[in-house]
Design a protein around this motif. Structure first.
Motif, short mmCIF file in Angstrom:
data_model
loop_
_atom_site.label_atom_id
_atom_site.label_comp_id
_atom_site.label_asym_id
_atom_site.label_seq_id
_atom_site.Cartn_x
_atom_site.Cartn_y
_atom_site.Cartn_z
N LYS A 45 13.40 6.48 2.28
CA LYS A 45 12.70 5.27 1.92
C LYS A 45 11.17 5.47 1.92
O LYS A 45 10.45 4.89 1.12
CB LYS A 45 13.06 4.17 2.93
CG LYS A 45 12.73 2.81 2.46
CD LYS A 45 13.96 1.97 2.25
CE LYS A 45 13.59 0.84 1.34
NZ LYS A 45 14.66 -0.05 1.04
N ASP A 46 10.70 6.34 2.85
CA ASP A 46 9.28 6.58 2.96
C ASP A 46 8.66 6.99 1.62
O ASP A 46 7.53 6.64 1.32
CB ASP A 46 9.07 7.72 3.96
CG ASP A 46 8.17 7.27 5.09
OD1 ASP A 46 7.84 6.08 5.11
OD2 ASP A 46 7.81 8.11 5.92
N PHE A 47 9.39 7.75 0.84
CA PHE A 47 8.88 8.22 -0.45
C PHE A 47 9.44 7.41 -1.61
O PHE A 47 8.83 7.27 -2.65
CB PHE A 47 9.26 9.69 -0.66
CG PHE A 47 8.41 10.64 0.13
CD1 PHE A 47 7.28 10.19 0.80
CD2 PHE A 47 8.72 11.99 0.19
CE1 PHE A 47 6.49 11.06 1.54
CE2 PHE A 47 7.94 12.87 0.92
CZ PHE A 47 6.83 12.41 1.60
N ASN A 101 10.25 3.80 -12.68
CA ASN A 101 11.52 3.42 -13.25
C ASN A 101 12.45 2.93 -12.13
O ASN A 101 12.88 3.71 -11.29
CB ASN A 101 12.10 4.64 -13.96
CG ASN A 101 13.39 4.34 -14.65
OD1 ASN A 101 14.09 3.39 -14.29
ND2 ASN A 101 13.71 5.14 -15.64
N TYR A 102 12.74 1.66 -12.14
CA TYR A 102 13.55 1.10 -11.05
C TYR A 102 14.90 1.79 -10.93
O TYR A 102 15.34 2.15 -9.84
CB TYR A 102 13.76 -0.41 -11.26
CG TYR A 102 14.63 -0.99 -10.19
CD1 TYR A 102 14.08 -1.35 -8.96
CD2 TYR A 102 16.00 -1.13 -10.36
CE1 TYR A 102 14.87 -1.85 -7.95
CE2 TYR A 102 16.79 -1.62 -9.34
CZ TYR A 102 16.22 -1.98 -8.15
OH TYR A 102 17.02 -2.46 -7.13
N GLU A 103 15.54 1.99 -12.08
CA GLU A 103 16.87 2.59 -12.05
C GLU A 103 16.86 3.96 -11.39
O GLU A 103 17.68 4.27 -10.54
CB GLU A 103 17.40 2.78 -13.47
CG GLU A 103 18.03 1.57 -14.06
CD GLU A 103 18.36 1.84 -15.51
OE1 GLU A 103 19.29 2.60 -15.75
OE2 GLU A 103 17.64 1.32 -16.38
N ARG A 104 15.89 4.77 -11.82
CA ARG A 104 15.82 6.13 -11.31
C ARG A 104 15.63 6.10 -9.78
O ARG A 104 16.28 6.85 -9.06
CB ARG A 104 14.65 6.85 -11.99
CG ARG A 104 14.46 8.27 -11.52
CD ARG A 104 13.36 8.94 -12.36
NE ARG A 104 12.91 10.18 -11.78
CZ ARG A 104 11.76 10.77 -12.10
NH1 ARG A 104 10.97 10.21 -13.00
NH2 ARG A 104 11.42 11.90 -11.54
N LEU A 105 14.77 5.21 -9.32
CA LEU A 105 14.54 5.13 -7.88
C LEU A 105 15.75 4.57 -7.15
O LEU A 105 16.13 5.05 -6.09
CB LEU A 105 13.33 4.24 -7.60
CG LEU A 105 12.00 4.84 -8.04
CD1 LEU A 105 10.93 3.78 -8.06
CD2 LEU A 105 11.63 5.97 -7.11
N LEU A 115 0.83 -1.20 0.00
CA LEU A 115 0.00 0.00 0.00
C LEU A 115 0.87 1.26 0.00
O LEU A 115 0.58 2.23 -0.70
CB LEU A 115 -0.94 -0.02 1.21
CG LEU A 115 -1.88 -1.23 1.17
CD1 LEU A 115 -2.73 -1.30 2.42
CD2 LEU A 115 -2.77 -1.20 -0.08
N ARG A 116 1.96 1.20 0.76
CA ARG A 116 2.89 2.33 0.77
C ARG A 116 3.49 2.54 -0.63
O ARG A 116 3.54 3.66 -1.14
CB ARG A 116 4.00 2.06 1.80
CG ARG A 116 5.10 3.08 1.78
CD ARG A 116 5.95 3.03 3.04
NE ARG A 116 6.89 1.92 3.06
CZ ARG A 116 8.12 2.01 3.60
NH1 ARG A 116 8.51 3.12 4.16
NH2 ARG A 116 8.93 0.98 3.60
N ALA A 117 3.90 1.42 -1.25
CA ALA A 117 4.51 1.52 -2.58
C ALA A 117 3.50 2.05 -3.59
O ALA A 117 3.82 2.87 -4.46
CB ALA A 117 5.04 0.16 -3.01
N LEU A 118 2.25 1.59 -3.47
CA LEU A 118 1.21 2.01 -4.40
C LEU A 118 0.96 3.51 -4.25
O LEU A 118 0.91 4.26 -5.24
CB LEU A 118 -0.07 1.22 -4.11
CG LEU A 118 -1.26 1.50 -5.01
CD1 LEU A 118 -0.93 1.07 -6.42
CD2 LEU A 118 -2.49 0.75 -4.52
N ARG A 119 0.82 3.95 -3.01
CA ARG A 119 0.59 5.38 -2.74
C ARG A 119 1.73 6.21 -3.35
O ARG A 119 1.50 7.16 -4.10
CB ARG A 119 0.52 5.60 -1.22
CG ARG A 119 0.27 7.03 -0.83
CD ARG A 119 0.73 7.32 0.58
NE ARG A 119 2.19 7.25 0.70
CZ ARG A 119 2.84 7.22 1.85
NH1 ARG A 119 2.19 7.20 2.98
NH2 ARG A 119 4.16 7.18 1.88
N ASN A 120 2.95 5.81 -3.04
CA ASN A 120 4.09 6.57 -3.55
C ASN A 120 4.14 6.59 -5.07
O ASN A 120 4.39 7.62 -5.69
CB ASN A 120 5.40 5.99 -3.02
CG ASN A 120 5.60 6.34 -1.56
OD1 ASN A 120 4.99 7.28 -1.05
ND2 ASN A 120 6.43 5.58 -0.88
#
Lengths: 314, 591
Positions: A260-262, A247-251, A83-88
């Motif tokens: 990490k929260d965001f 984008n995984y790389e960008r993150l 849910l955190r990942a979805l929100r972000n």
């Protein structure tokens, strides 16, 4: 067929499947090649999607893995991390869209007004360049610039007697830095489509407007912008489909424990929890979920665009 | 109208395909990335007694390599039909696939096709009608590589890994075949006998079935090859003539070093000075209270999953918080990678740097070039920064070897033959040292590797280690003093040989006491561990930094809150499952 053609040439014949094919078979043949490629590389993999209903283990294969119904989805939707990942993901991708869409348009308008061709070409090239830099490079350069006490920018800030700014090490600052770097990386490349759109606007319109005494601003506002409106809407719809992706790389390159929260978005979630733990079913389920939401968003946006009288995508 | 429909269908198809493309991208997306923070557990247990000899320019030995492995071999090998003497070539050619790490290191030959793979084929394969193929495994992404091979029904016959939880997962996921130790002993008596002599048989089983064979890791219990170098010259300037051995003294010395303006944020050998790599910084061993309670040891004392809720972990975090708030730890440590820390040390901006020792250590060479007047010392084995000199011994085995469940009986036999063949003294010696006159020269009857050899028979990474690790973990020749002399850096203003020998002797002394901890190994697969380890590792890096950087007065409350979250995120499930396994007698025992 031949008969109808000769006997009633004035009446428009109804195009049937057969004669359409007969007339344009070369074209259909041409489209066949990309279609086959798409089928092979995208649709042929679809049966593999059944692993979202399984506890898939590579060595056991599809036949040997256990069917678990909707358990995987139930587990995901109960997972606080998801849910955190979805929100972000949603928040940051919408922000990306909101900030990222107008900038290339503005830039294209500005570039279009440049008179001296060599300068225009040079500016364009410089603007395109960031697109070709990999995120790994951008990330490490960004850290060198923005580190809290030894980064170049912060050293300058401190030398001027101010407190250092935690550009990449405090989540709210990080959010702004992350988004702006994203805009910086994509804006130049984004202008290409708009510039192409502008080129197709008839020069007569501008001449007519000039004769009527329209200034530069008026011409931009009343001719250029309306001229590229279909392009803007098409691109917007396409980009909406990507709102669930990240984008995984960008993150990954901008990640650190303090943000990490965001920074924890779906791509990170899939990598860490799914692939990192060899939970392929879970990774696939999240991927499927992303795509389904993406398709729905595209269809809705298209419907909306049509309802306000624009030409849609489909 | 119809045309319109057709058009719509086409466009929809295309859009769908496009999205499907993204989707299929998600399937293996990111698998090629290795995020910076996950320089992971595998590096932690790997190479401990061995990367040492990476680039040795000198080596003493009284005897040929691996004699300890082979001395015991002769007896069972004499057993009539058993062993190499009893082998016959296969009637039909057998393909043997062996996993080999592809480390992405520059300047080494292609891992699956080079002089040495051909040498193995000529000297082993051709003789027994076996085609030996090497299967490259990306070092930083082992589990994904194996998963892909498994999905393609193409697992190598010999699978290897250093970490027990990983091979346990393979067994659980059906990658591995069970086998009979008696059959193994028949084909590979030398190898088998060595496992017996080194008490390794208990590790071959998982859930009552035999899955694994274990390579040898000599001197595993002293881990002397990893050394922490500190600035003795700075210590001397603030009144310490040797390396302080307690926490308070060390903090006092470092505070004085800062006050004297020698270094702004020196860092310390007590806690991490860089980003906490997942699993690589769980050093609560010195913070434990010895002797340990066996159940606690079995449930919490593990290297791969940090026991955040355990008292020693709390003490470790407290120390980290204290050092940070005193300004000793670099305030940017959590975005500082190992290379930066190393560079800081070389440039005289850090108090210590630790690494595996070898005959040629580039960071020490550069250090002395930049700081010609500096003096270094190694942290002694009996330093008690956490309250004790407890430490983690390495696993009592090197590679854990499993055999593919997809292999035929002949392939299995070929695999065992390969392992036995590699264990033979003359074959192992050649693989480890190379060709005389090319890769090594004999001086005073001892092999000495040619530094920077570039020729046709150039060896793979770390003297072909990734090939011979199937039998032994290090290139040990001679007495321990001679081995240490050969693996300690030479040509520097300072010589550390005696320091390392002292360290070794002290550790050897400690290793017989309760203060030497080997992690518990479970004879059953723990589903909770494989399910939550990734999540917990990522949480730990986050919480570690939060607790390190919070104000000391906030520490207790934050610790309570975060450790509860940690429990909820899966650690409680792991504790429960481990406790159950412990009570059922499914763990190794504390020594």
């Amino acid at each position: 067929m031949a008969k109808s053609k000769t006997s009633v040439p004035a009446v428009r014949t109804k195009t049937t499947w057969k004669n359409a094919l007969k007339r344009d078979w070369q074209l259909y043949l041409l489209i066949l090649v990309p279609l086959v490629l798409v089928f092979v590389f995208s649709y042929a993999a679809y049966p593999g999607l059944r692993m979202v209903f399984m506890n898939y283990k590579p060595a056991k294969g599809y036949a040997g893995s256990e069917w678990v119904g909707l358990d995987i989805f139930r587990k995901i939707f109960k997972d606080a991390d998801f849910l955190r990942a979805l929100r972000n993901s949603l928040v940051f991708n919408f922000l990306d869209l909101i900030i990222g869409t107008p900038v290339p348009i503005l830039l294209a308008l500005l570039l279009n007004e440049l008179r001296y061709p060599k300068f225009k070409k040079l500016s364009q090239t410089i603007l395109y360049l960031p697109h070709f830099l990999s995120w790994a490079i951008i990330g490490s350069v960004a850290y060198q610039l923005f580190k809290p006490s030894s980064g170049l920018i912060n050293v300058l800030i401190m030398n001027m007697g101010n407190e250092p700014v935690p550009f990449l090490t405090e989540k709210w600052h990080w959010a702004v830095t992350y988004l702006l770097i994203g805009v910086w990386q994509t804006m130049g490349w984004g202008t290409i489509m708009y510039l192409a759109g502008i080129t197709s606007i008839s020069g007569e319109l501008y001449e007519a407007a000039m004769i009527d005494g329209a200034g530069r601003w008026k011409r931009m506002w009343h001719i250029t912008l309306p001229g590229i409106k279909p392009t803007i809407i098409t691109l917007l719809i396409i980009n909406l489909g990507r709102v669930m992706n990240s984008n995984y790389e960008r993150l990954a390159v901008f990640g650190n424990s303090q943000v990490k929260d965001f920074q924890y978005q779906l791509a990170i979630y899939i990598y860490e929890k799914g692939l990192g733990n060899s939970q392929f079913s879970m990774a696939t389920a999240v991927g499927l979920f992303q795509s389904v939401i993406g398709v729905i968003l595209v269809l809705l946006a298209d419907r909306f665009a049509k309802s306000i009288g624009e030409e849609g995508l489909i | 109208m119809k045309k319109n429909v057709l058009q719509k269908v086409l466009v929809l198809t295309m859009t769908g395909a496009m999205l499907a493309g993204t989707l299929s991208g998600c399937g293996n997306g990111g698998s090629d990335d290795s995020s910076s923070s996950s320089s992971d557990t595998q590096t932690a247990t790997e190479d401990n007694s061995t990367d040492d000899t990476a680039a040795d320019s000198s080596a003493d030995s009284t005897d040929t390599a691996a004699d300890n492995a082979d001395a015991e071999a002769d007896a069972p090998a004499a057993d009539a039909a058993a062993g190499i003497d009893g082998w016959e070539a296969f009637g039909d050619n057998v393909t043997l696939k062996v996993a080999v790490y592809d480390r992405g290191v520059e300047g080494v030959p292609t891992v699956d096709d080079n002089y040495w793979t051909k040498w193995v084929q000529e000297n082993f394969g051709d003789k027994y009608n076996i085609t030996v193929q090497y299967v490259p495994i990306t070092r930083t992404d082992v589990m994904t590589d194996y998963a892909l091979l498994a999905a393609a029904d193409d697992l190598p016959t010999i699978l290897m890994e250093y970490d027990y939880p990983k091979v346990a997962q393979w067994a659980n996921d059906g990658y591995l075949a069970t086998y009979s130790l008696d059959d193994f002993a028949q084909v590979a008596p030398t190898y088998y006998q060595r496992m017996v002599d080194n008490d390794q048989l208990s590790y071959t089983e998982l859930a009552g079935e035999t899955y694994f064979a274990l390579a040898l890791r000599p001197y595993y219990n002293t881990t002397y090859t990893y050394q922490n170098f500190v600035r003795l010259d700075w210590l001397k300037q603030v009144g310490y003539n040797e390396v302080p051995k307690t926490y308070d003294e060390m903090v006092d010395a470092l505070t004085k070093i800062m006050e004297a303006g020698l270094c702004e944020h020196p860092g310390s050998p007590i806690v991490a000075n860089k980003m906490v790599a997942v699993g690589a910084d769980t050093q609560n061993y010195p913070f434990r209270t010895y002797p340990l309670n066996e159940e606690e040891w079995a449930v919490y004392g593990d290297y791969n999953i940090v026991p955040m809720n355990w008292e020693p972990a709390k003490k470790y975090l407290q120390a980290s918080n204290d050092l940070y708030n005193k300004g000793i730890t670099n305030p940017e440590y959590y975005i500082t990678d190992d290379e930066t820390w190393k560079a800081d040390f070389i440039n005289g901006k850090a108090f210590n740097y630790s690494n595996y020792i070898s005959a040629n250590m580039d960071f020490l060479t550069s250090f002395y070039e930049n700081n010609p007047d500096a003096e270094l010392a190694v942290v002694p084995a009996d330093a008690e920064y956490g309250g004790s000199y407890g430490y983690r011994t390495d696993n009592p085995f090197g590679m854990i070897i499993g055999f593919s469940s997809q292999a035929t009986e002949d392939q299995l036999k070929a695999a065992w033959m390969y392992m036995e063949w590699m264990t033979q003294e003359e074959n192992l010696f050649t693989m480890q040292w190379g060709v005389e006159g090319e890769n090594y020269n004999t001086e005073n009857g001892l092999p000495v590797s040619v530094a920077d050899y570039e020729g046709d028979c150039k060896q793979g990474f770390n003297n072909n280690k990734d090939y011979w690790c199937v039998t032994i973990e290090s290139r040990n020749a001679g007495t321990i003093e001679e081995i240490i002399a050969a693996t300690t850096p030479t040509g520097l203003p300072q010589d550390f040989t005696q320091d390392v020998i002292d360290f070794y002797n002290k550790r050897l002394e400690i290793s017989t006491t309760d203060y030497a901890c080997t992690d518990a190994i479970y004879a059953v697969t723990l589903d909770s561990a494989s399910e939550y380890s990734g999540t917990l590792a990522s949480l730990w890096t986050e919480y570690y930094d939060t607790l390190t950087m919070c104000k000391p007065e906030e520490f207790d409350a934050k610790y309570e809150e975060l450790s509860q979250k940690y429990l909820d995120a899966g650690f409680q499930a792991i504790i429960d499952e481990r406790t159950e396994a412990y009570n059922a007698g499914n763990t190794t025992k504390m020594k």
